[in-house]
Design a protein around this motif. Structure first.
Motif, PDB file in Angstrom:
ATOM      1  N   LEU A   1       2.483  -5.834   5.097  1.00 37.34           N
ATOM      2  CA  LEU A   1       1.942  -6.192   3.561  1.00 37.34           C
ATOM      3  C   LEU A   1       1.706  -7.702   4.312  1.00 37.34           C
ATOM      4  CD1 LEU A   1       1.986  -3.649   1.132  1.00 37.34           C
ATOM      5  CD2 LEU A   1      -0.362  -4.316   3.239  1.00 37.34           C
ATOM      6  N   LYS A   2       3.991  -8.103   4.252  1.00 37.80           N
ATOM      7  CA  LYS A   2       4.055  -8.786   4.840  1.00 37.80           C
ATOM      8  C   LYS A   2       3.592 -10.174   5.268  1.00 37.80           C
ATOM      9  CE  LYS A   2       7.074 -12.605   3.587  1.00 37.80           C
ATOM     10  NZ  LYS A   2       6.493 -13.635   3.190  1.00 37.80           N
ATOM     11  N   GLN A   3       3.442  -9.533   6.324  1.00 39.14           N
ATOM     12  CA  GLN A   3       2.875  -9.961   8.251  1.00 39.14           C
ATOM     13  C   GLN A   3       1.042 -10.202   7.761  1.00 39.14           C
ATOM     14  OE1 GLN A   3       5.836 -10.873   9.365  1.00 39.14           O
ATOM     15  NE2 GLN A   3       5.270 -10.152  11.265  1.00 39.14           N
ATOM     16  N   ARG A   4       0.745  -9.567   6.453  1.00 42.87           N
ATOM     17  CA  ARG A   4      -0.539  -9.551   6.336  1.00 42.87           C
ATOM     18  C   ARG A   4      -0.927 -10.720   5.134  1.00 42.87           C
ATOM     19  NH1 ARG A   4      -4.312  -5.248   8.324  1.00 42.87           N
ATOM     20  NH2 ARG A   4      -5.451  -5.650   6.197  1.00 42.87           N
ATOM     21  N   ASN A   5      -0.040 -11.299   4.796  1.00 40.47           N
ATOM     22  CA  ASN A   5       0.084 -12.506   3.864  1.00 40.47           C
ATOM     23  C   ASN A   5      -0.226 -11.742   2.399  1.00 40.47           C
ATOM     24  OD1 ASN A   5       1.331 -14.485   2.358  1.00 40.47           O
ATOM     25  ND2 ASN A   5      -0.539 -15.414   2.589  1.00 40.47           N
ATOM     26  N   GLU A   6       0.011 -10.010   2.250  1.00 37.41           N
ATOM     27  CA  GLU A   6      -0.808  -9.719   1.255  1.00 37.41           C
ATOM     28  C   GLU A   6       0.102  -9.083   0.199  1.00 37.41           C
ATOM     29  OE1 GLU A   6      -4.417  -7.285   4.097  1.00 37.41           O
ATOM     30  OE2 GLU A   6      -3.032  -6.423   3.003  1.00 37.41           O
ATOM     31  N   VAL A   7      -0.455  -8.855  -1.032  1.00 32.59           N
ATOM     32  CA  VAL A   7       0.819  -8.514  -1.741  1.00 32.59           C
ATOM     33  C   VAL A   7       1.472  -7.043  -1.591  1.00 32.59           C
ATOM     34  CG1 VAL A   7       0.917  -7.281  -4.193  1.00 32.59           C
ATOM     35  CG2 VAL A   7      -0.163  -9.711  -3.576  1.00 32.59           C
ATOM     36  N   ASN A   8       3.445  -7.481  -1.847  1.00 29.75           N
ATOM     37  CA  ASN A   8       3.668  -6.131  -1.999  1.00 29.75           C
ATOM     38  C   ASN A   8       4.668  -6.256  -2.677  1.00 29.75           C
ATOM     39  OD1 ASN A   8       5.275  -7.626  -0.983  1.00 29.75           O
ATOM     40  ND2 ASN A   8       6.089  -7.657   1.283  1.00 29.75           N
ATOM     41  N   CYS A   9       4.592  -6.506  -3.867  1.00 27.46           N
ATOM     42  CA  CYS A   9       5.754  -6.566  -4.426  1.00 27.46           C
ATOM     43  C   CYS A   9       5.145  -6.960  -6.357  1.00 27.46           C
ATOM     44  CB  CYS A   9       6.254  -8.013  -4.766  1.00 27.46           C
ATOM     45  SG  CYS A   9       8.165  -7.350  -5.818  1.00 27.46           S
ATOM     46  N   LEU A  10       4.941  -5.998  -6.926  1.00 25.45           N
ATOM     47  CA  LEU A  10       3.499  -6.012  -8.469  1.00 25.45           C
ATOM     48  C   LEU A  10       4.614  -6.697  -9.430  1.00 25.45           C
ATOM     49  CD1 LEU A  10       2.086  -2.312  -7.922  1.00 25.45           C
ATOM     50  CD2 LEU A  10       1.078  -4.343  -7.169  1.00 25.45           C
ATOM     51  N   ALA A  11       4.239  -6.917 -10.299  1.00 27.25           N
ATOM     52  CA  ALA A  11       4.348  -7.710 -11.369  1.00 27.25           C
ATOM     53  C   ALA A  11       4.130  -6.607 -12.439  1.00 27.25           C
ATOM     54  CB  ALA A  11       3.510  -8.824 -11.505  1.00 27.25           C
ATOM     55  N   SER A  12       3.501  -5.844 -12.530  1.00 31.99           N
ATOM     56  CA  SER A  12       3.800  -4.483 -13.607  1.00 31.99           C
ATOM     57  C   SER A  12       4.679  -4.270 -13.103  1.00 31.99           C
ATOM     58  CB  SER A  12       2.433  -3.760 -13.393  1.00 31.99           C
ATOM     59  OG  SER A  12       2.382  -3.313 -12.083  1.00 31.99           O
ATOM     60  N   VAL A  13       5.502  -3.495 -11.828  1.00 34.27           N
ATOM     61  CA  VAL A  13       6.720  -2.408 -12.070  1.00 34.27           C
ATOM     62  C   VAL A  13       8.081  -4.040 -12.149  1.00 34.27           C
ATOM     63  CG1 VAL A  13       7.873  -1.907 -10.420  1.00 34.27           C
ATOM     64  CG2 VAL A  13       4.942  -1.780  -9.855  1.00 34.27           C
ATOM     65  N   THR A  14       8.330  -5.023 -12.202  1.00 32.43           N
ATOM     66  CA  THR A  14       9.139  -5.719 -12.261  1.00 32.43           C
ATOM     67  C   THR A  14       9.339  -6.716 -13.030  1.00 32.43           C
ATOM     68  OG1 THR A  14       8.509  -7.449  -9.770  1.00 32.43           O
ATOM     69  CG2 THR A  14       9.012  -5.530  -9.080  1.00 32.43           C
ATOM     70  N   GLY A  15       8.326  -6.699 -13.692  1.00 32.96           N
ATOM     71  CA  GLY A  15       8.293  -8.170 -14.568  1.00 32.96           C
ATOM     72  C   GLY A  15       8.330  -9.285 -13.800  1.00 32.96           C
ATOM     73  N   ALA A  16       7.857  -9.684 -12.388  1.00 33.45           N
ATOM     74  CA  ALA A  16       8.095 -10.686 -12.043  1.00 33.45           C
ATOM     75  C   ALA A  16       7.211 -11.315 -12.852  1.00 33.45           C
ATOM     76  CB  ALA A  16       8.023 -10.703 -10.633  1.00 33.45           C
ATOM     77  N   LYS A  17       6.902 -12.883 -12.601  1.00 28.82           N
ATOM     78  CA  LYS A  17       5.771 -13.455 -13.294  1.00 28.82           C
ATOM     79  C   LYS A  17       4.204 -13.715 -12.168  1.00 28.82           C
ATOM     80  CE  LYS A  17       9.078 -17.792 -13.574  1.00 28.82           C
ATOM     81  NZ  LYS A  17       9.048 -18.738 -12.896  1.00 28.82           N
ATOM     82  N   MET A  18       4.079 -12.957 -11.002  1.00 30.67           N
ATOM     83  CA  MET A  18       3.232 -12.662 -10.250  1.00 30.67           C
ATOM     84  C   MET A  18       3.477 -11.535  -9.335  1.00 30.67           C
ATOM     85  SD  MET A  18       2.691 -16.289  -8.575  1.00 30.67           S
ATOM     86  CE  MET A  18       4.410 -17.306  -9.556  1.00 30.67           C
ATOM     87  N   ASP A  19       2.546 -10.733  -9.422  1.00 29.74           N
ATOM     88  CA  ASP A  19       2.080 -10.480  -7.629  1.00 29.74           C
ATOM     89  C   ASP A  19       2.869 -11.170  -6.812  1.00 29.74           C
ATOM     90  OD1 ASP A  19       1.817  -8.323  -9.285  1.00 29.74           O
ATOM     91  OD2 ASP A  19      -0.696  -8.077  -8.648  1.00 29.74           O
TER      92      ASP A  19
END
Length: 351
Positions: A324-342
């Protein structure tokens, strides 16, 4: 260039210190992701590395820097041996989690050793790695990261439960993927059984012979962490501070500690799983006594998959995070980690 198929080595080292998990995975994308396990190995740590990794907490920055360098070189040697053993010639890249040395996201700190650029040079492969730091910088927990893989690969299960060093869970809630650490698991069980000269409690046989210490169980269940709502995550630092002192104060037999803590794990899992189908992976899936206790404290259909998925699910999903990183697609979900954004997390190094 965006492709429809990828050939990846996924590398994972967990807090239970079983060794380095290496999974050779083939991915294809046609409306949804499909995967195939090719060769997979767990390379046990030599005693010298086991002791170094077990005692990372509290080291000075200079010592951590040296261990990070040494561990990256060690990891490269393990990966090269795996590639040579299985005569792998067509890799797109290596996707590596590294090994967690520090994880205190409330302080803005997370460090996974083994994620240095030299890994790409020593393996002569493109390396995608260091998946947690960016999430912490965005205000997230940096963990758990596996739920994006649960969402994309295992959506036919209501819950994905991993029983590794920590028990963590992933599920859908109102159309959003949520996930969090539930409680410590093998990191505690293995710690106490080690005093008996064993690496783990085979099938939970020792725990099954113990008795529940109700006072200890109540104290464990009343820890403040369990009152917090997600997102939340645990690290070895928390176990050292809250779990081991709590248990050691009771001065009870190892079999009673194991029995009490297995019941504690099952109770905490039971607070999170209500019904539906649950996929269980991680080393704890082999602890039949723990599984029976979980069944007793939940109302769910438990599915124990094949050995490759039990043992290498995290390596599989970190492979997918790299894709997903190589495709520049979301691989980290804000709903899971509490980050500001996916976001699309990780670093890419070329040899």
């Amino acid at each position: 260039m965006i492709k429809s198929s990828y050939n990846v080595l996924g590398i994972m080292s967990g807090t239970s210190l079983d060794g380095v998990d290496i999974a050779h995975i083939s991915f294809t994308f046609n409306k949804k992701w499909q995967y195939t396990f090719l060769e997979c190995d767990t390379i046990p740590y030599p005693n010298s590395w086991f002791l170094k990794l077990k005692n990372l907490v509290g080291l000075s920055n200079d010592n951590l820097e040296k261990i990070d360098q040494d561990y990256t070189e060690y990891l490269a040697s393990v990966i090269n041996a795996f590639i040579q053993k299985h005569q792998i010639t067509d890799l797109d890249f290596i996707s590596s989690h590294g090994h967690t040395a520090l994880h205190e996201p409330e302080k803005g700190v997370t460090l996974q050793i083994g994620n240095r650029k030299i890994l790409a040079y020593l393996t002569q492969q493109t390396v995608v790695c260091d998946f947690r730091v960016q999430d912490v910088q965005l205000g997230g927990q940096g963990a758990p990261l596996v739920p994006i893989g649960d969402k994309l690969l295992f959506s036919d299960f209501d819950y994905c439960l991993n029983l590794g060093g920590f028990a963590n869970i992933s599920t859908e809630d109102n159309g959003q993927r949520i996930a969090f650490d539930i409680c410590p698991a093998n990191i505690v069980l293995n710690h106490y059984v080690a005093s008996l000269g064993l690496e783990y409690d085979d099938s939970g046989n020792i725990a099954a012979k113990g008795k529940v210490n109700v006072a200890l169980l109540n104290e464990l269940n009343s820890l403040e962490f369990y009152k917090k709502t997600y997102p939340k995550s645990l690290g070895l630092e928390w176990v050292d501070k809250f779990i081991f002192p709590c248990i050691d104060a009771f001065e009870i037999q190892i079999k009673d500690i194991l029995r009490t803590f297995v019941v504690h794990i099952a109770i905490q899992i039971g607070h999170q799983i209500k019904n539906g189908r649950t996929l269980i992976t991680g080393g704890g899936a082999y602890n039949s006594f723990l599984i029976e206790e979980i069944k007793a404290h939940t109302n769910t259909e438990i599915v124990i998959p094949n050995a490759k998925l039990i043992n290498f699910k995290e390596a599989l999903i970190f492979s997918l995070l790299g894709v997903l990183k190589q495709r520049n697609e979301v691989n980290c979900l804000a709903s899971v980690t509490g980050a500001k954004m996916d976001h699309s997390s990780g670093k890419t190094f070329q040899p």
